[in-house]
Structures are given as C-alpha cells and as structure tokens.
Design a protein around this motif. Structure first.
Motif, PDB file in Angstrom:
ATOM      1  N   ARG A   4     -30.659  35.456  48.150  1.00  0.00           N
ATOM      2  CA  ARG A   4     -28.825  35.442  47.852  1.00  0.00           C
ATOM      3  C   ARG A   4     -28.983  34.133  48.240  1.00  0.00           C
ATOM      4  NH1 ARG A   4     -28.499  39.735  45.111  1.00  0.00           N
ATOM      5  NH2 ARG A   4     -29.578  41.768  45.476  1.00  0.00           N
ATOM      6  N   LEU A  56     -25.026  38.282  53.284  1.00  0.00           N
ATOM      7  CA  LEU A  56     -26.074  38.021  52.446  1.00  0.00           C
ATOM      8  C   LEU A  56     -27.349  36.859  52.861  1.00  0.00           C
ATOM      9  CD1 LEU A  56     -24.717  35.971  49.277  1.00  0.00           C
ATOM     10  CD2 LEU A  56     -24.711  38.224  49.267  1.00  0.00           C
ATOM     11  N   TYR A  71     -18.713  39.681  46.695  1.00  0.00           N
ATOM     12  CA  TYR A  71     -20.428  39.911  46.592  1.00  0.00           C
ATOM     13  C   TYR A  71     -20.153  40.192  45.193  1.00  0.00           C
ATOM     14  CZ  TYR A  71     -25.043  41.520  46.827  1.00  0.00           C
ATOM     15  OH  TYR A  71     -26.141  42.258  46.676  1.00  0.00           O
ATOM     16  N   LYS A  75     -23.360  39.003  42.876  1.00  0.00           N
ATOM     17  CA  LYS A  75     -24.551  39.403  43.064  1.00  0.00           C
ATOM     18  C   LYS A  75     -25.404  38.740  42.466  1.00  0.00           C
ATOM     19  CE  LYS A  75     -23.223  43.630  40.694  1.00  0.00           C
ATOM     20  NZ  LYS A  75     -22.549  45.117  41.557  1.00  0.00           N
ATOM     21  N   GLN A  78     -27.545  32.962  42.555  1.00  0.00           N
ATOM     22  CA  GLN A  78     -28.400  32.710  44.125  1.00  0.00           C
ATOM     23  C   GLN A  78     -26.733  31.316  44.174  1.00  0.00           C
ATOM     24  OE1 GLN A  78     -31.730  29.748  44.660  1.00  0.00           O
ATOM     25  NE2 GLN A  78     -32.142  30.847  45.730  1.00  0.00           N
ATOM     26  N   SER A 105     -23.851  27.749  42.644  1.00  0.00           N
ATOM     27  CA  SER A 105     -24.801  28.951  42.154  1.00  0.00           C
ATOM     28  C   SER A 105     -25.337  28.932  41.085  1.00  0.00           C
ATOM     29  CB  SER A 105     -24.654  30.641  41.549  1.00  0.00           C
ATOM     30  OG  SER A 105     -22.117  30.345  40.511  1.00  0.00           O
ATOM     31  N   ARG A 113     -34.662  39.120  39.965  1.00  0.00           N
ATOM     32  CA  ARG A 113     -33.336  40.250  40.178  1.00  0.00           C
ATOM     33  C   ARG A 113     -34.906  41.184  40.413  1.00  0.00           C
ATOM     34  NH1 ARG A 113     -30.350  37.902  35.899  1.00  0.00           N
ATOM     35  NH2 ARG A 113     -31.971  38.910  34.003  1.00  0.00           N
ATOM     36  N   LEU A 116     -35.417  40.899  43.817  1.00  0.00           N
ATOM     37  CA  LEU A 116     -34.400  41.453  45.020  1.00  0.00           C
ATOM     38  C   LEU A 116     -34.104  43.176  44.993  1.00  0.00           C
ATOM     39  CD1 LEU A 116     -31.878  38.657  43.941  1.00  0.00           C
ATOM     40  CD2 LEU A 116     -33.131  38.973  46.022  1.00  0.00           C
TER      41      LEU A 116
END
Length: 118
Positions: A4, A56, A71, A75, A78, A105, A113, A116
């Motif tokens: 993350r 994170l 967040y 979220k 990255q 980011s 995704r 994660l």
C-alpha cells in the motif's frame, strides 16, 4: 504481494540519513487528499497513533500511518513517498535538511485490488 505504501530511492536515502541522526522513525499522514500532500516524519513514539489511524505498511523498516479519514481518499491507490527539495512541515524531521517528503499515488490495478482483499 502489492504494498500500500512504497518509497523512491530519494526518499529512502533521506530516511536513512534521518535514522542516523534521530534513531527509529515513523511517518503519519493526516492531511491532504491527493498527490503533493506531505507526510510527517517523527522519531518513533513522538506521535501517538490510535484507533483513528491505519498502518499502511513500512518503508525502509519505518512504519507509515494515515488517519482513517485520509485513508478513505487514498485506499484505492498505492502511496508513493518521494523526497524533493523544499521545506517540510515544521514538526517533520526532514525540515532542516532542505528536503521534504511528498506523497504521490497511482491507482491499483484490478489484479492488485483483488490481492489486497485476499
């Protein structure tokens, strides 16, 4: 496995310099909703994290926390920590070095995704 939070070589170099001066460190980002925001770098334990913070991950063995509210904005991405010339936040340890940490980011891919969420 996707992380993350990651850091550029410039950020890792500055982080190592700060560790040599101050010992164990930590990051916290509580403001900013987009690229260009600045995380704060503290000596480990100088900033109290709590239930309203999300870990994170780590960069250079240094934990990186973000407030839950922030967040929610980040979220799906990255977070990439960079170091650039300039002044950081007045309480952030990199200020006297003439550098500042900067958050960038990139949006996670669909595959990332899924990783994660597993």
């Amino acid at each position: 496995m996707v992380d993350r939070v990651v850091a550029t070589e410039e950020a890792l170099g500055l982080l190592e310099k700060l560790k040599s001066l101050h010992g164990d460190l930590m990051f916290h980002q509580s403001g900013g909703c987009c690229d260009g925001s600045s995380p704060m770098c503290y000596q480990q334990g100088e900033f109290l994290v709590g239930e309203s913070d999300v870990l994170l991950g780590k960069i250079g063995e240094t934990p990186f926390y973000m407030s839950k509210d922030q967040y929610e904005y980040w979220k799906h991405t990255q977070v990439i920590i960079d170091a650039i010339d300039g002044r950081g936040g007045m309480f952030s340890l990199e200020g006297p070095e003439g550098k500042r940490f900067l958050s960038r980011s990139r949006v996670f891919t669909e595959k990332e995704r899924k990783e994660l969420s597993e």
